[in-house]
Design a protein around this motif. Structure first.
Motif, PDB file in Angstrom:
ATOM      1  N   VAL A  16       0.827  -1.207   0.000  1.00 33.42           N
ATOM      2  CA  VAL A  16       0.000   0.000   0.000  1.00 33.42           C
ATOM      3  C   VAL A  16       0.867   1.265   0.000  1.00 33.42           C
ATOM      4  O   VAL A  16       0.503   2.281  -0.613  1.00 33.42           O
ATOM      5  N   ILE A  17       2.027   1.208   0.634  1.00 31.58           N
ATOM      6  CA  ILE A  17       2.875   2.399   0.778  1.00 31.58           C
ATOM      7  C   ILE A  17       3.362   2.905  -0.580  1.00 31.58           C
ATOM      8  O   ILE A  17       3.125   4.089  -0.924  1.00 31.58           O
ATOM      9  N   HIS A  37     -11.310   9.869  -7.711  1.00 31.90           N
ATOM     10  CA  HIS A  37     -12.149   9.236  -8.731  1.00 31.90           C
ATOM     11  C   HIS A  37     -11.284   8.438  -9.710  1.00 31.90           C
ATOM     12  O   HIS A  37     -11.611   7.287 -10.050  1.00 31.90           O
ATOM     13  N   THR A  38     -10.187   9.027 -10.157  1.00 32.44           N
ATOM     14  CA  THR A  38      -9.296   8.338 -11.095  1.00 32.44           C
ATOM     15  C   THR A  38      -8.691   7.093 -10.467  1.00 32.44           C
ATOM     16  O   THR A  38      -8.631   6.016 -11.084  1.00 32.44           O
ATOM     17  N   VAL A  39      -8.232   7.240  -9.225  1.00 35.10           N
ATOM     18  CA  VAL A  39      -7.618   6.100  -8.526  1.00 35.10           C
ATOM     19  C   VAL A  39      -8.622   4.960  -8.373  1.00 35.10           C
ATOM     20  O   VAL A  39      -8.302   3.791  -8.606  1.00 35.10           O
ATOM     21  N   LEU A  66       2.574   6.433  -5.649  1.00 33.61           N
ATOM     22  CA  LEU A  66       2.417   6.517  -7.099  1.00 33.61           C
ATOM     23  C   LEU A  66       1.175   7.302  -7.512  1.00 33.61           C
ATOM     24  O   LEU A  66       1.168   7.951  -8.569  1.00 33.61           O
ATOM     25  N   VAL A  67       0.132   7.265  -6.693  1.00 31.28           N
ATOM     26  CA  VAL A  67      -1.127   7.927  -7.070  1.00 31.28           C
ATOM     27  C   VAL A  67      -1.339   9.220  -6.288  1.00 31.28           C
ATOM     28  O   VAL A  67      -2.450   9.756  -6.264  1.00 31.28           O
ATOM     29  N   PRO A 113     -11.147   0.429  -3.454  1.00 36.21           N
ATOM     30  CA  PRO A 113     -10.750  -0.426  -4.585  1.00 36.21           C
ATOM     31  C   PRO A 113      -9.255  -0.665  -4.696  1.00 36.21           C
ATOM     32  O   PRO A 113      -8.830  -1.768  -5.051  1.00 36.21           O
ATOM     33  N   MET A 114      -8.440   0.344  -4.392  1.00 36.11           N
ATOM     34  CA  MET A 114      -7.005   0.155  -4.514  1.00 36.11           C
ATOM     35  C   MET A 114      -6.495  -0.897  -3.542  1.00 36.11           C
ATOM     36  O   MET A 114      -5.692  -1.771  -3.898  1.00 36.11           O
TER      37      MET A 114
END
Length: 339
Positions: A161-162, A174-176, A167-168, A258-259
């Motif tokens: 996750v880190i 919304h995009t992520v 990166l995002v 979601p990520m």
């Protein structure tokens, strides 16, 4: 029809039935995160998972034999061996149905191996032929994976996750979320493929073992007919859903986006692939996916894990080998006067 032929037929039917139950339970494990975050609709999720579980079962020729060799999974020939397999399947199936009814994710593999060890111990106690290396099988293929694989899945998911967040960092939420949902659709398929590589291949191996034990097949590679039967049974079970466990994984253990769902599924899929294709080790789809979801969900700025529910699930993981060893032994002792 001889007694051995009858017991062989019963054992094959029970093995296929257990594969259906396995798919029914573990379908929810493979698709729970994707359904929870609406990356896939429930219907699409189970259909896609069913296809990839079937594909994973028939994908690698000879892998079933490698998995069995790695497990040192040997049962005596004839009636004694068939009796052990039947008692193990009945015990593990009963425990699996109970845990499904309670909405608890549990390892079908650990249940079956533990029940077989219990049945073997009871057979040895009565002076009958038993499995060779039964207790080594329990330690090496149930207790050690139970201790190690959830920790690895939790830790890797937490750590991944880190860099993913870094990166995002410049993207909108919304995009992520949209990109992550697309990634979740892919990782859900990968998890289902891993289910087939692990559980589907072992189902084919167990069918072959039953046929060899009942002198209905010569020792050798697992045939395509057996693998197709195992894949069909597993994928049919996946189509049935198992939504009680989906609700537990998606709603009752941790809140995740979601990520994090994509990361959890991706980590668990990689672990299943490596365990199956590289090390030929039996890993639990349920434990890797569940631990990955909790690990990824834990790495958030707010407390998102419902630890009471996580502890309840973990307690049943620990309880599984105890209950199934005991149940397999008792059932073997109960039916021994019949044979």
């Amino acid at each position: 029809m001889t007694v051995i032929s009858s017991l062989t037929a019963v054992a094959v039917v029970l093995t296929l039935g257990y594969a259906v139950l396995n798919g029914f339970r573990d379908a929810s494990t493979a698709v729970a995160a994707a359904v929870r975050t609406r990356a896939l609709t429930p219907v699409v999720a189970v259909v896609v998972a069913s296809f990839f579980a079937f594909l994973g079962t028939i994908a690698t020729s000879g892998l079933s034999t490698a998995l069995v060799d790695a497990l040192n999974f040997n049962v005596p020939d004839g009636i004694d061996g068939l009796k052990l397999v039947i008692c193990g399947l009945l015990t593990a199936g009963a425990w699996g149905l109970y845990c499904w009814w309670r909405g608890l994710p549990m390892s079908s593999t650990h249940s079956l191996l533990s029940a077989l060890v219990g049945a073997s111990g009871a057979a040895a106690f009565m002076g009958d032929a038993s499995m060779s290396g039964a207790w080594a099988l329990l330690v090496g293929s149930v207790l050690l994976p139970l201790l190690i694989s959830p920790i690895i899945a939790y830790t890797l998911s937490y750590l991944v996750v880190i860099p993913a967040m870094w990166l995002v960092r410049h993207d909108t939420s919304h995009t992520v979320n949209e990109v992550s949902r697309a990634g979740q659709a892919v990782t859900a398929c990968a998890s289902a493929l891993g289910l087939g590589l692990q559980d589907g291949q072992r189902t084919g191996a167990l069918i072959a073992l039953v046929l060899i034990t009942g002198d209905a097949m010569d020792p050798g590679p697992v045939t395509w007919a057996i693998q197709l039967s195992a894949g069909a049974a597993l994928s049919f079970g996946v189509l049935l859903g198992g939504w009680r466990i989906t609700h537990t994984l998606g709603r009752r253990l941790v809140n995740f986006d979601p990520m994090r769902g994509m990361i959890a599924q991706g980590v668990s899929a990689i672990m299943l692939f490596v365990g199956s294709l590289v090390f030929h080790l039996p890993l639990s789809t349920t434990q890797t996916v569940t631990s990955g979801i909790v690990g990824a969900g834990k790495n958030q700025a707010f407390e998102s894990v419902f630890w009471r529910n996580v502890a309840r699930v973990a307690w049943h993981w620990v309880l599984t080998p105890v209950v199934c060893v005991f149940g397999g032994a008792v059932l073997t002792l109960a039916i021994s006067p019949l044979f």
